[in-house]
Design a protein around this motif. Structure first.
Motif, PDB file in Angstrom:
ATOM      1  N   UNK A   1      41.930  64.800  44.589  1.00  0.00           N
ATOM      2  CA  UNK A   1      43.285  64.661  45.116  1.00  0.00           C
ATOM      3  C   UNK A   1      43.688  65.809  46.031  1.00  0.00           C
ATOM      4  N   UNK A   2      42.852  66.848  46.118  1.00  0.00           N
ATOM      5  CA  UNK A   2      43.106  67.918  47.089  1.00  0.00           C
ATOM      6  C   UNK A   2      43.075  67.377  48.508  1.00  0.00           C
ATOM      7  N   UNK A   3      42.417  66.232  48.680  1.00  0.00           N
ATOM      8  CA  UNK A   3      42.349  65.612  49.998  1.00  0.00           C
ATOM      9  C   UNK A   3      43.715  65.119  50.475  1.00  0.00           C
ATOM     10  N   UNK A   4      44.722  65.134  49.587  1.00  0.00           N
ATOM     11  CA  UNK A   4      46.092  64.851  50.023  1.00  0.00           C
ATOM     12  C   UNK A   4      46.524  65.803  51.128  1.00  0.00           C
ATOM     13  N   UNK A   5      45.937  66.986  51.122  1.00  0.00           N
ATOM     14  CA  UNK A   5      46.284  67.991  52.127  1.00  0.00           C
ATOM     15  C   UNK A   5      45.961  67.517  53.536  1.00  0.00           C
ATOM     16  N   UNK A   6      45.095  66.490  53.663  1.00  0.00           N
ATOM     17  CA  UNK A   6      44.739  65.962  54.981  1.00  0.00           C
ATOM     18  C   UNK A   6      45.936  65.278  55.651  1.00  0.00           C
ATOM     19  N   UNK A   7      46.969  64.958  54.866  1.00  0.00           N
ATOM     20  CA  UNK A   7      48.176  64.378  55.460  1.00  0.00           C
ATOM     21  C   UNK A   7      48.856  65.358  56.411  1.00  0.00           C
TER      22      UNK A   7
ATOM     23  N   UNK B   1      41.853  75.138  67.881  1.00  0.00           N
ATOM     24  CA  UNK B   1      41.521  73.769  67.463  1.00  0.00           C
ATOM     25  C   UNK B   1      40.328  73.759  66.515  1.00  0.00           C
ATOM     26  N   UNK B   2      39.246  74.449  66.893  1.00  0.00           N
ATOM     27  CA  UNK B   2      38.060  74.484  66.038  1.00  0.00           C
ATOM     28  C   UNK B   2      38.357  75.153  64.704  1.00  0.00           C
ATOM     29  N   UNK B   3      39.159  76.195  64.742  1.00  0.00           N
ATOM     30  CA  UNK B   3      39.567  76.903  63.531  1.00  0.00           C
ATOM     31  C   UNK B   3      40.321  75.954  62.605  1.00  0.00           C
ATOM     32  N   UNK B   4      41.277  75.227  63.171  1.00  0.00           N
ATOM     33  CA  UNK B   4      42.074  74.310  62.369  1.00  0.00           C
ATOM     34  C   UNK B   4      41.240  73.190  61.764  1.00  0.00           C
ATOM     35  N   UNK B   5      40.392  72.561  62.571  1.00  0.00           N
ATOM     36  CA  UNK B   5      39.537  71.497  62.039  1.00  0.00           C
ATOM     37  C   UNK B   5      38.590  72.051  60.966  1.00  0.00           C
ATOM     38  N   UNK B   6      38.168  73.293  61.150  1.00  0.00           N
ATOM     39  CA  UNK B   6      37.276  73.919  60.171  1.00  0.00           C
ATOM     40  C   UNK B   6      37.910  74.061  58.807  1.00  0.00           C
ATOM     41  N   UNK B   7      39.224  74.261  58.784  1.00  0.00           N
ATOM     42  CA  UNK B   7      39.930  74.382  57.506  1.00  0.00           C
ATOM     43  C   UNK B   7      39.836  73.076  56.718  1.00  0.00           C
ATOM     44  N   UNK B   8      40.073  71.956  57.396  1.00  0.00           N
ATOM     45  CA  UNK B   8      40.000  70.657  56.715  1.00  0.00           C
ATOM     46  C   UNK B   8      38.563  70.342  56.290  1.00  0.00           C
ATOM     47  N   UNK B   9      37.619  70.716  57.126  1.00  0.00           N
ATOM     48  CA  UNK B   9      36.210  70.533  56.769  1.00  0.00           C
ATOM     49  C   UNK B   9      35.874  71.316  55.503  1.00  0.00           C
ATOM     50  N   UNK B  10      36.396  72.536  55.399  1.00  0.00           N
ATOM     51  CA  UNK B  10      36.130  73.378  54.235  1.00  0.00           C
ATOM     52  C   UNK B  10      36.750  72.787  52.969  1.00  0.00           C
TER      53      UNK B  10
ATOM     54  N   UNK C   1      50.827  70.182  49.666  1.00  0.00           N
ATOM     55  CA  UNK C   1      49.992  69.037  49.282  1.00  0.00           C
ATOM     56  C   UNK C   1      48.731  69.469  48.533  1.00  0.00           C
ATOM     57  N   UNK C   2      48.173  70.603  48.942  1.00  0.00           N
ATOM     58  CA  UNK C   2      46.992  71.126  48.218  1.00  0.00           C
ATOM     59  C   UNK C   2      47.361  71.434  46.786  1.00  0.00           C
ATOM     60  N   UNK C   3      48.519  72.066  46.574  1.00  0.00           N
ATOM     61  CA  UNK C   3      48.979  72.370  45.225  1.00  0.00           C
ATOM     62  C   UNK C   3      49.246  71.120  44.407  1.00  0.00           C
ATOM     63  N   UNK C   4      49.846  70.122  45.049  1.00  0.00           N
ATOM     64  CA  UNK C   4      50.097  68.844  44.353  1.00  0.00           C
ATOM     65  C   UNK C   4      48.766  68.212  43.940  1.00  0.00           C
ATOM     66  N   UNK C   5      47.762  68.339  44.801  1.00  0.00           N
ATOM     67  CA  UNK C   5      46.438  67.806  44.472  1.00  0.00           C
ATOM     68  C   UNK C   5      45.823  68.458  43.245  1.00  0.00           C
TER      69      UNK C   5
END
Length: 303
Positions: free
Chosen positions: A248-254, A226-235, A293-297
């Motif tokens: 627009x890289x924040x689209x990856x948060x979807x 869980x911490x690892x996964x949340x850390x990815x979005x934080x990064x 989504x990151x690539x689309x961003x």
């Protein structure tokens, strides 16, 4: 007591053995590295992309097949019904090893063609390094995956090496953005591998495979996940704030839809092998959606 497998079950086992969802790890690094290159150069070489995609898939075939062979040698896959060796018998080990190696040769030769066109061996060196690390994960005498450092190897191989190679295939130079993106891709790829350990702790222990989940225990590993996964979005957010990534890289948060599903599922069933065994497929969904989504961003600002 011999387990009787009917034709329908055998067909399902073969589909599982082919591991189609896992081939996303050949697609996403190529996609992300390519989209960063397009964003920075406004150019896209479709021929290079398709040829490198073919090479990447061939090399992934080798990785998947050879891992089944090497795991069969240690006995760690004794209860894995969808292992290629368990489906066809131990006497087929040499056939599968050569089958996998033939795809490796095709992948490396195809990459060599791209390097020849570029008059630059950098792309080939990156791919060869990735292949060497890929072999060291399960292959003798290294078997680093059995020593608990498989996730580190996975991160380097599918992150910095693969994404940088994809970027270099389009734009033969180096990029801070591509390097940052490779860190994200590498970390998410590792989640898939990490999740694959939860349901086979007993088999791993019996085969002498000390994965991180074996070392930490399933409960603590679920928390780490869980911490690892949340850390990815934080990064990702940090890279946006530093203007390394476009907003627009924040689209990856979807993709948090799949991430939250994964974290909840593993935390609830971490010590129930039959229930948690599908966690790696939820991780693949997270990986695919986040990577796409990151690539689309990266692409949208350059359209």
């Amino acid at each position: 007591m011999t387990t009787v497998i009917d034709n329908s079950s055998r067909s399902k086992l073969w589909r599982a053995a082919i591991k189609l969802p896992i081939y996303s790890v050949a697609l996403i690094p190529l996609w992300v590295g390519t989209t960063v290159a397009i964003a920075e150069t406004r150019n896209f070489n479709s021929t290079n992309f398709l040829i490198f995609l073919f090479a990447s898939i061939c090399i992934q075939v080798w990785v998947n097949v050879s891992n089944d062979v090497f795991d069969a040698e240690t006995g760690v896959d004794v209860n894995k019904l969808h292992s290629l060796i368990n489906l066809t018998g131990k006497e087929t080990s040499n056939f599968w090893l050569w089958f996998g190696n033939s795809f490796l040769i095709i992948g490396v030769l195809t990459t060599s063609l791209l390097a020849f066109w570029q008059k630059d061996v950098t792309l080939l060196i990156l791919v060869l390094l990735a292949c060497l690390l890929g072999y060291s994960y399960q292959g003798p005498p290294f078997r680093f995956g059995y020593k608990g450092i498989g996730e580190i190897i996975c991160f380097i191989t599918y992150g910095p090496l693969s994404v940088s190679a994809a970027y270099y295939n389009q734009n033969p130079t180096w990029s801070l953005t591509a390097l940052a993106a490779s860190v994200i891709v590498g970390l998410v790829t590792c989640l898939i591998l990490f999740c694959s350990h939860f349901h086979q702790v007993e088999d791993d222990l019996a085969g002498g495979k000390y994965s991180p989940v074996v070392r930490l225990g399933t409960a603590k590993s679920a928390q780490v996940l869980s911490w690892w996964g949340y850390g990815i979005y934080f990064l990702i957010a940090v890279f946006v704030l530093l203007k390394i990534f476009p907003p627009l890289s924040l689209l990856s948060f979807l993709s948090l839809f799949y991430a939250l599903k994964l974290f909840t599922h593993v935390n609830n069933y971490h010590d129930q092998p039959n229930q948690v065994s599908n966690s790696k497929f939820i991780a693949v969904s997270m990986y695919l959606s986040l990577g796409l989504l990151l690539g689309i961003g990266f692409l949208l600002p350059s359209v």
